[in-house]
Scaffold this motif. Structure first.
Motif, PDB file in Angstrom:
ATOM      1  N   ILE A  24       0.843  -1.197   0.000  1.00  0.00           N
ATOM      2  CA  ILE A  24       0.000   0.000   0.000  1.00  0.00           C
ATOM      3  C   ILE A  24       0.881   1.251   0.000  1.00  0.00           C
ATOM      4  N   ALA A  25       1.925   1.239   0.827  1.00  0.00           N
ATOM      5  CA  ALA A  25       2.837   2.383   0.913  1.00  0.00           C
ATOM      6  C   ALA A  25       3.499   2.652  -0.436  1.00  0.00           C
ATOM      7  N   ALA A  26       3.888   1.614  -1.129  1.00  0.00           N
ATOM      8  CA  ALA A  26       4.518   1.791  -2.437  1.00  0.00           C
ATOM      9  C   ALA A  26       3.541   2.422  -3.424  1.00  0.00           C
ATOM     10  N   ARG A  27       2.293   1.993  -3.405  1.00  0.00           N
ATOM     11  CA  ARG A  27       1.286   2.548  -4.318  1.00  0.00           C
ATOM     12  C   ARG A  27       0.974   4.005  -4.015  1.00  0.00           C
ATOM     13  N   LEU A  28       1.031   4.378  -2.742  1.00  0.00           N
ATOM     14  CA  LEU A  28       0.707   5.746  -2.338  1.00  0.00           C
ATOM     15  C   LEU A  28       1.933   6.651  -2.234  1.00  0.00           C
ATOM     16  N   HIS A  29       3.116   6.071  -2.469  1.00  0.00           N
ATOM     17  CA  HIS A  29       4.375   6.816  -2.350  1.00  0.00           C
ATOM     18  C   HIS A  29       4.525   7.409  -0.950  1.00  0.00           C
ATOM     19  N   ARG A  30       4.269   6.573   0.051  1.00  0.00           N
ATOM     20  CA  ARG A  30       4.405   6.962   1.451  1.00  0.00           C
ATOM     21  C   ARG A  30       5.316   5.956   2.154  1.00  0.00           C
ATOM     22  N   SER A  31       5.768   6.311   3.319  1.00  0.00           N
ATOM     23  CA  SER A  31       6.592   5.424   4.121  1.00  0.00           C
ATOM     24  C   SER A  31       5.745   4.264   4.649  1.00  0.00           C
ATOM     25  N   THR A  32       6.338   3.080   4.707  1.00  0.00           N
ATOM     26  CA  THR A  32       5.640   1.914   5.242  1.00  0.00           C
ATOM     27  C   THR A  32       5.211   2.161   6.685  1.00  0.00           C
ATOM     28  N   SER A  33       6.053   2.823   7.455  1.00  0.00           N
ATOM     29  CA  SER A  33       5.710   3.077   8.855  1.00  0.00           C
ATOM     30  C   SER A  33       4.501   4.001   8.970  1.00  0.00           C
ATOM     31  N   THR A  34       4.355   4.948   8.053  1.00  0.00           N
ATOM     32  CA  THR A  34       3.199   5.848   8.059  1.00  0.00           C
ATOM     33  C   THR A  34       1.911   5.055   7.841  1.00  0.00           C
ATOM     34  N   ILE A  35       1.925   4.156   6.873  1.00  0.00           N
ATOM     35  CA  ILE A  35       0.753   3.344   6.567  1.00  0.00           C
ATOM     36  C   ILE A  35       0.441   2.415   7.734  1.00  0.00           C
TER      37      ILE A  35
END
Length: 69
Positions: A24-35
């Motif tokens: 999900i983080a990769a798809r949203l271009h966010r940090s894994t920890s944020t997700i």
């Protein structure tokens, strides 16, 4: 607003696909920890609902600071 959009119903497309937080983080271009934090803060993987999470975030938000003149 009647909509068949998954987001309007509070579910996102990856809810049914059971993607990992990393995917999900990769798809949203966010940090894994944020997700991961977002999911855990709002009920965990099984109970997470986007609309409910958004309402909770609005409720938790600090009120705006008053401005100086």
């Amino acid at each position: 607003m009647a909509s068949d959009c998954p987001r309007a119903r509070g579910r996102l497309p990856w809810d049914r696909s059971r993607l990992s937080a990393r995917a999900i983080a990769a798809r949203l271009h966010r940090s894994t920890s944020t997700i991961s934090r977002e999911i855990h803060r709002n009920g965990g993987g099984e109970a997470y609902r986007a609309v409910t999470a958004d309402e909770a975030a609005t409720h938790r938000a600090r009120p705006p600071k008053t401005t100086r003149r």
